[in-house]
Scaffold this motif. Structure first.
Motif, PDB file in Angstrom:
ATOM      1  N   GLY A 154       0.817  -1.218   0.000  1.00  0.00           N
ATOM      2  CA  GLY A 154       0.000   0.000   0.000  1.00  0.00           C
ATOM      3  C   GLY A 154       0.842   1.256   0.000  1.00  0.00           C
ATOM      4  O   GLY A 154       0.614   2.178  -0.799  1.00  0.00           O
ATOM      5  N   LEU A 155       1.821   1.301   0.895  1.00  0.00           N
ATOM      6  CA  LEU A 155       2.682   2.486   0.946  1.00  0.00           C
ATOM      7  C   LEU A 155       3.607   2.556  -0.272  1.00  0.00           C
ATOM      8  O   LEU A 155       4.032   3.647  -0.666  1.00  0.00           O
ATOM      9  CB  LEU A 155       3.511   2.477   2.232  1.00  0.00           C
ATOM     10  N   GLY A 156       3.902   1.373  -0.858  1.00  0.00           N
ATOM     11  CA  GLY A 156       4.692   1.396  -2.085  1.00  0.00           C
ATOM     12  C   GLY A 156       3.956   2.075  -3.222  1.00  0.00           C
ATOM     13  O   GLY A 156       4.539   2.828  -4.013  1.00  0.00           O
ATOM     14  N   LEU A 157       2.646   1.826  -3.305  1.00  0.00           N
ATOM     15  CA  LEU A 157       1.836   2.508  -4.315  1.00  0.00           C
ATOM     16  C   LEU A 157       1.837   4.015  -4.074  1.00  0.00           C
ATOM     17  O   LEU A 157       2.000   4.810  -5.009  1.00  0.00           O
ATOM     18  CB  LEU A 157       0.407   1.970  -4.294  1.00  0.00           C
ATOM     19  N   VAL A 158       1.682   4.405  -2.811  1.00  0.00           N
ATOM     20  CA  VAL A 158       1.721   5.836  -2.480  1.00  0.00           C
ATOM     21  C   VAL A 158       3.091   6.412  -2.805  1.00  0.00           C
ATOM     22  O   VAL A 158       3.213   7.535  -3.322  1.00  0.00           O
ATOM     23  CB  VAL A 158       1.370   6.053  -0.998  1.00  0.00           C
ATOM     24  N   PHE A 159       4.145   5.645  -2.504  1.00  0.00           N
ATOM     25  CA  PHE A 159       5.513   6.091  -2.778  1.00  0.00           C
ATOM     26  C   PHE A 159       5.685   6.431  -4.258  1.00  0.00           C
ATOM     27  O   PHE A 159       6.166   7.515  -4.619  1.00  0.00           O
ATOM     28  CB  PHE A 159       6.486   4.985  -2.365  1.00  0.00           C
ATOM     29  N   TRP A 160       5.263   5.494  -5.132  1.00  0.00           N
ATOM     30  CA  TRP A 160       5.439   5.753  -6.563  1.00  0.00           C
ATOM     31  C   TRP A 160       4.437   6.779  -7.078  1.00  0.00           C
ATOM     32  O   TRP A 160       4.718   7.473  -8.074  1.00  0.00           O
ATOM     33  CB  TRP A 160       5.331   4.452  -7.340  1.00  0.00           C
ATOM     34  N   ALA A 161       3.309   6.919  -6.410  1.00  0.00           N
ATOM     35  CA  ALA A 161       2.376   7.987  -6.781  1.00  0.00           C
ATOM     36  C   ALA A 161       3.004   9.347  -6.516  1.00  0.00           C
ATOM     37  O   ALA A 161       2.916  10.267  -7.338  1.00  0.00           O
ATOM     38  CB  ALA A 161       1.068   7.847  -6.000  1.00  0.00           C
ATOM     39  N   VAL A 162       3.662   9.476  -5.365  1.00  0.00           N
ATOM     40  CA  VAL A 162       4.358  10.727  -5.052  1.00  0.00           C
ATOM     41  C   VAL A 162       5.471  10.975  -6.058  1.00  0.00           C
ATOM     42  O   VAL A 162       5.652  12.106  -6.553  1.00  0.00           O
ATOM     43  CB  VAL A 162       4.932  10.680  -3.620  1.00  0.00           C
ATOM     44  N   ALA A 163       6.232   9.920  -6.388  1.00  0.00           N
ATOM     45  CA  ALA A 163       7.311  10.082  -7.365  1.00  0.00           C
ATOM     46  C   ALA A 163       6.757  10.530  -8.718  1.00  0.00           C
ATOM     47  O   ALA A 163       7.314  11.419  -9.375  1.00  0.00           O
ATOM     48  CB  ALA A 163       8.077   8.772  -7.512  1.00  0.00           C
ATOM     49  N   ALA A 164       5.645   9.908  -9.149  1.00  0.00           N
ATOM     50  CA  ALA A 164       5.061  10.256 -10.449  1.00  0.00           C
ATOM     51  C   ALA A 164       4.509  11.670 -10.469  1.00  0.00           C
ATOM     52  O   ALA A 164       4.530  12.339 -11.507  1.00  0.00           O
ATOM     53  CB  ALA A 164       3.958   9.261 -10.799  1.00  0.00           C
ATOM     54  N   ARG A 165       3.994  12.126  -9.337  1.00  0.00           N
ATOM     55  CA  ARG A 165       3.417  13.473  -9.268  1.00  0.00           C
ATOM     56  C   ARG A 165       4.469  14.569  -9.139  1.00  0.00           C
ATOM     57  O   ARG A 165       4.215  15.718  -9.504  1.00  0.00           O
ATOM     58  CB  ARG A 165       2.472  13.567  -8.066  1.00  0.00           C
ATOM     59  N   THR A 166       5.641  14.217  -8.614  1.00  0.00           N
ATOM     60  CA  THR A 166       6.632  15.247  -8.323  1.00  0.00           C
ATOM     61  C   THR A 166       7.862  15.203  -9.226  1.00  0.00           C
ATOM     62  O   THR A 166       8.632  16.165  -9.263  1.00  0.00           O
ATOM     63  CB  THR A 166       7.100  15.134  -6.861  1.00  0.00           C
TER      64      THR A 166
END
Length: 432
Positions: free
Chosen positions: A36-48
């Protein structure tokens, strides 16, 4: 971080099965949190970060974690199989192995840099240095998972991995603003892993948390040297073959489809790897418990099989239904490109259960030669099919390749599983 498992070898079968379920449950909870946090991690990377930076960093992280695992020289499965009964020799072997693994990880990381498409993955010399450091750190981090499981401390492993998942996300939120390139991802991934690995190393060296009792035992249930060399060679062959896929497949995607598709693949494959990791976590506690208490093996096999089936069904649901929806958080283009791959890999979770049962049994029964041949065939088939199908089917080619080879895996392991189960029942019938 205390534990009450020191006397596990004297526990009745039901208690051993319960403790196996407890350790496996803690590890699976950690796997869910990591996913779950891995998905959030890559979501943050993709957004920033730019999509090219995400593609480079995702490929680098997959390569570093795979090479780090490869640098363990099969000692992870060895520790899971023998550490619970190794006694005083255990701590010395652990500390020496860490030094060897660090050296091997650095050498293999430099070898990867030499053969990888450097222009696409590394922008300068600093990126190369960061990649090598990351590989060394995650190699020690991964080795300690098996060490703690072998010491019957599966819950410590869960705590370590949850800490890493939370800390790397927090650090990414900081570094993505400051650095704005792929280095932000590697730093966020590496620093908490180094802290966690260092903490575990101190606990083991000082024999804290009840480990003094385990290391103080005089009995050492380790095979003779010749048998040990053969077993470690087979284990390392299996680890080496398994490591080919996470390294080779992303490189094929970069080569055939480009760095943008590598970003879509890297993020989606992080979810697949997280789910697969949850399933694989069941084998370690199973092997450690069965090695410490062989008469409990029939009960442990039944408990492991039921657990694998339940987790595989949940994993299929997560990858096939939840993950494609969740990836829209990262971006519609990520979800659209990854959906067919995720659905195909959802089906493979169910198909993989016989392979996991087979893998656990051959490690406990120490019949690894045929297992190595099966893994070689599996890896060669996935790589060959992916290479052939990528130009026509895009990222879906990876899922198609895995589906075909999982069916082949089932055909290869059904009869050996039946023979080993018959042997286990016969051994149990001879017990007083």
């Amino acid at each position: 971080m205390g534990d009450t498992d020191i006397g596990a070898s004297d526990a009745p079968p039901d208690d051993s099965a319960r403790r196996f379920t407890s350790d496996s449950g803690a590890l699976m909870i950690a796997g869910v949190v990591n996913g779950g946090l891995g998905l959030v991690f890559w979501a943050v990377a993709a957004r920033t970060l730019p999509v090219e930076a995400v593609g480079r960093s995702a490929t680098a992280v997959m390569a570093a974690t795979t090479i780090g695992a490869l640098s363990n020289l099969s000692m992870g499965p060895f520790f899971e199989r023998f550490l619970s009964t190794a006694g005083a020799a255990g701590r010395t072997v652990i500390l020496r192995t860490h030094l060897v693994v660090a050296l091997v990880a650095a050498i293999l990381a430099l070898g990867y840099v030499a053969v990888a498409p450097r222009a696409e993955l590394f922008t300068d010399g600093g990126d190369v240095v960061m990649f090598v450091v990351t590989t060394v750190v995650v190699g020690a981090f991964a080795l300690q998972d098996s060490i703690l499981i072998g010491l019957l401390r599966g819950r410590w492993t869960a705590m370590k991995n949850i800490f890493h998942a939370v800390a790397k996300l927090v650090l990414l939120l900081i570094f993505a603003v400051v650095l704005a390139d792929s280095t932000a991802v590697l730093l966020a991934w590496t620093l908490p892993a180094a802290v966690a690995a260092g903490t575990v190393g101190v606990l083991i060296a000082a024999a804290r948390g009840g480990l003094d009792e385990m290391f103080g035992r005089g009995d050492t249930a380790v095979p003779p040297p010749a048998a040990l060399v053969r077993e470690c060679a087979s284990l390392y062959g299996i680890v080496l073959v398994n490591a080919l896929l996470p390294v080779t497949v992303p490189l094929l995607v970069v080569h055939e489809l480009g760095v943008v598709d590598a970003a879509y693949f890297g993020v989606s494959w992080t979810l697949v790897a997280g789910v697969t990791l949850i399933l694989s976590m069941i084998s370690g506690p199973f092997v450690a418990r069965a090695a410490g208490r062989p008469p409990d093996l029939p009960a442990l096999v039944r408990r492991q099989t039921r657990l694998l089936l339940a987790v595989a069904a949940a994993a299929a649901l997560a990858l096939g239904v939840i993950a494609p929806i969740a990836m829209t958080v990262i971006g519609a283009e990520y979800a659209d490109n990854a959906r067919p791959l995720l659905i195909a890999m959802a089906v493979t979770q169910i198909l993989s259960v016989p392979g996991y049962v087979f893998g656990g049994l051959v490690r406990v029964r120490r019949r690894l030669g045929y297992a190595l041949c099966v893994q070689i065939g599996m890896a060669a088939g996935v790589i060959g099919l992916t290479w052939a199908l990528l130009p026509r089917y895009g990222l879906s080619a990876v899922g198609i390749a895995y589906l075909i080879m999982e069916f082949a895996m089932i055909l290869a392991v059904v009869r050996p599983i039946r023979r080993m189960l018959a042997d286990i029942d016969a051994d149990a019938a001879r017990q007083p």
